[in-house]
Design a protein around this motif. Structure first.
Motif, PDB file in Angstrom:
ATOM      1  N   LEU A  42       0.658  -1.178   0.123  1.00 47.58           N
ATOM      2  CA  LEU A  42       0.011   0.006  -0.039  1.00 47.58           C
ATOM      3  C   LEU A  42       0.845   1.344  -0.037  1.00 47.58           C
ATOM      4  N   LYS A  43       0.245   2.213  -0.674  1.00 46.32           N
ATOM      5  CA  LYS A  43       1.191   3.425  -0.889  1.00 46.32           C
ATOM      6  C   LYS A  43       0.056   4.665  -0.323  1.00 46.32           C
ATOM      7  N   SER A  44       0.882   5.690   0.083  1.00 45.98           N
ATOM      8  CA  SER A  44      -0.042   6.815   0.797  1.00 45.98           C
ATOM      9  C   SER A  44      -1.171   7.163  -0.293  1.00 45.98           C
ATOM     10  N   GLU A  45      -0.892   7.205  -1.590  1.00 50.30           N
ATOM     11  CA  GLU A  45      -2.040   7.545  -2.549  1.00 50.30           C
ATOM     12  C   GLU A  45      -3.241   6.668  -2.697  1.00 50.30           C
ATOM     13  N   ASP A  46      -2.962   5.537  -2.051  1.00 44.76           N
ATOM     14  CA  ASP A  46      -4.099   4.532  -2.014  1.00 44.76           C
ATOM     15  C   ASP A  46      -5.227   4.990  -0.974  1.00 44.76           C
ATOM     16  N   THR A  47      -4.813   6.130  -0.035  1.00 47.97           N
ATOM     17  CA  THR A  47      -5.799   6.614   1.007  1.00 47.97           C
ATOM     18  C   THR A  47      -7.140   6.997   0.350  1.00 47.97           C
ATOM     19  N   ALA A  48      -8.169   6.417   0.679  1.00 47.59           N
ATOM     20  CA  ALA A  48      -9.462   6.620   0.232  1.00 47.59           C
ATOM     21  C   ALA A  48     -10.693   6.035   0.736  1.00 47.59           C
TER      22      ALA A  48
ATOM     23  N   VAL B   5     -25.518  -6.714 -14.713  1.00 47.47           N
ATOM     24  CA  VAL B   5     -25.312  -8.160 -15.716  1.00 47.47           C
ATOM     25  C   VAL B   5     -24.064  -8.897 -15.118  1.00 47.47           C
ATOM     26  N   PRO B   6     -23.867 -10.236 -15.641  1.00 47.39           N
ATOM     27  CA  PRO B   6     -22.975 -10.998 -15.020  1.00 47.39           C
ATOM     28  C   PRO B   6     -21.576 -10.809 -15.369  1.00 47.39           C
ATOM     29  N   THR B   7     -21.346  -9.959 -16.481  1.00 47.95           N
ATOM     30  CA  THR B   7     -20.070  -9.515 -16.925  1.00 47.95           C
ATOM     31  C   THR B   7     -19.678  -8.230 -16.920  1.00 47.95           C
ATOM     32  N   PHE B   8     -18.429  -7.638 -16.707  1.00 54.75           N
ATOM     33  CA  PHE B   8     -18.023  -6.436 -16.495  1.00 54.75           C
ATOM     34  C   PHE B   8     -18.483  -5.622 -17.606  1.00 54.75           C
ATOM     35  N   THR B   9     -19.263  -4.553 -17.350  1.00 49.17           N
ATOM     36  CA  THR B   9     -19.714  -3.695 -18.442  1.00 49.17           C
ATOM     37  C   THR B   9     -19.573  -2.215 -17.854  1.00 49.17           C
ATOM     38  N   ASN B  10     -19.123  -2.177 -17.002  1.00 44.61           N
ATOM     39  CA  ASN B  10     -19.202  -0.843 -16.256  1.00 44.61           C
ATOM     40  C   ASN B  10     -20.569  -0.196 -15.874  1.00 44.61           C
ATOM     41  N   ASN B  11     -21.608  -0.970 -15.701  1.00 46.03           N
ATOM     42  CA  ASN B  11     -23.015  -0.468 -15.295  1.00 46.03           C
ATOM     43  C   ASN B  11     -22.971  -1.300 -14.116  1.00 46.03           C
ATOM     44  N   TRP B  12     -23.507  -0.264 -13.129  1.00 46.53           N
ATOM     45  CA  TRP B  12     -23.684  -0.801 -11.685  1.00 46.53           C
ATOM     46  C   TRP B  12     -25.021  -0.500 -11.043  1.00 46.53           C
ATOM     47  N   GLY B  13     -25.665  -1.446 -10.481  1.00 40.29           N
ATOM     48  CA  GLY B  13     -27.263  -1.160 -10.010  1.00 40.29           C
ATOM     49  C   GLY B  13     -27.094  -0.752  -8.585  1.00 40.29           C
ATOM     50  N   HIS B  14     -26.245  -1.252  -7.796  1.00 40.57           N
ATOM     51  CA  HIS B  14     -26.338  -0.905  -6.290  1.00 40.57           C
ATOM     52  C   HIS B  14     -24.923  -0.490  -5.761  1.00 40.57           C
ATOM     53  N   TRP B  15     -24.951   0.302  -4.675  1.00 38.28           N
ATOM     54  CA  TRP B  15     -23.396   0.772  -4.366  1.00 38.28           C
ATOM     55  C   TRP B  15     -23.592   0.759  -2.748  1.00 38.28           C
ATOM     56  N   GLY B  16     -22.452   0.294  -2.231  1.00 34.32           N
ATOM     57  CA  GLY B  16     -22.313   0.488  -0.794  1.00 34.32           C
ATOM     58  C   GLY B  16     -21.942   1.769  -0.262  1.00 34.32           C
ATOM     59  N   ARG B  17     -21.696   1.963   1.099  1.00 33.28           N
ATOM     60  CA  ARG B  17     -21.471   3.068   1.534  1.00 33.28           C
ATOM     61  C   ARG B  17     -19.979   3.373   1.920  1.00 33.28           C
ATOM     62  N   GLY B  18     -19.170   2.374   1.757  1.00 33.66           N
ATOM     63  CA  GLY B  18     -17.763   2.356   1.826  1.00 33.66           C
ATOM     64  C   GLY B  18     -17.178   2.362   2.975  1.00 33.66           C
ATOM     65  N   THR B  19     -15.782   1.704   2.850  1.00 32.90           N
ATOM     66  CA  THR B  19     -14.925   1.364   4.261  1.00 32.90           C
ATOM     67  C   THR B  19     -13.674   2.454   3.898  1.00 32.90           C
ATOM     68  N   GLN B  20     -13.234   3.075   5.021  1.00 35.88           N
ATOM     69  CA  GLN B  20     -12.068   4.170   4.946  1.00 35.88           C
ATOM     70  C   GLN B  20     -10.568   3.456   5.053  1.00 35.88           C
ATOM     71  N   VAL B  21      -9.830   3.443   4.165  1.00 39.36           N
ATOM     72  CA  VAL B  21      -8.445   3.057   4.032  1.00 39.36           C
ATOM     73  C   VAL B  21      -7.346   4.185   4.184  1.00 39.36           C
ATOM     74  N   THR B  22      -6.677   4.327   5.040  1.00 44.67           N
ATOM     75  CA  THR B  22      -5.736   5.310   5.471  1.00 44.67           C
ATOM     76  C   THR B  22      -4.412   4.668   5.398  1.00 44.67           C
ATOM     77  N   VAL B  23      -3.475   5.212   4.645  1.00 44.97           N
ATOM     78  CA  VAL B  23      -2.254   4.659   4.401  1.00 44.97           C
ATOM     79  C   VAL B  23      -1.215   5.903   5.029  1.00 44.97           C
ATOM     80  N   SER B  24      -0.485   5.660   5.841  1.00 42.06           N
ATOM     81  CA  SER B  24       0.458   6.539   6.531  1.00 42.06           C
ATOM     82  C   SER B  24       2.065   6.362   5.886  1.00 42.06           C
ATOM     83  N   SER B  25       2.316   7.368   5.310  1.00 39.52           N
ATOM     84  CA  SER B  25       3.892   7.195   4.872  1.00 39.52           C
ATOM     85  C   SER B  25       5.067   7.391   5.907  1.00 39.52           C
TER      86      SER B  25
END
Length: 121
Positions: free
Chosen positions: A86-92, A101-121
């Protein structure tokens, strides 16, 4: 109402590893592509990785290739993101998404709220 719940985020040091998870309540999880995105403070949402319904067809943004691995367990309705070197720029805020659909088409129907990742240098 489909819920996507992310977990496993935290604060780590540069060079460390972390695995985050996303569990879905969807009845069609095993038939949907899944993806991970991230959003850093003051920046837009960025695509990180995705894979098809059967765990194949992995795609990654260039900056994480060779360091991150996406995987899934359909029996557990869970998608994972293993993050190594991990790098500091991965912090997000890392957000998972369920495809329409079953294959990746960059069409998204549902989203989560997220989990925070913080990388200190």
């Amino acid at each position: 109402q489909v819920e996507l719940i992310e977990s496993g985020g935290g604060m780590v040091q540069a060079g460390d590893s972390l695995r985050i998870s996303c569990t879905s309540s969807s009845s069609v999880f095993s038939a949907a592509a899944m993806g991970w995105f991230r959003q850093a403070p003051g920046r837009g949402r960025e695509f990180v990785a995705a894979l098809n319904w059967n765990g194949g067809g992995e795609v990654y943004t260039e900056s994480v290739k060779g360091r991150f691995t996406i995987s899934r367990d359909n029996a557990k309705k869970t998608v994972y993101l293993q993050m190594d070197s991990l790098k500091s720029e991965d912090t997000a805020l890392y957000i998972c998404a369920e495809g329409t659909v079953p294959t990746f088409t960059n069409n998204w129907g549902h989203w989560g709220r997220g989990t925070q990742v913080t990388v200190s240098s």
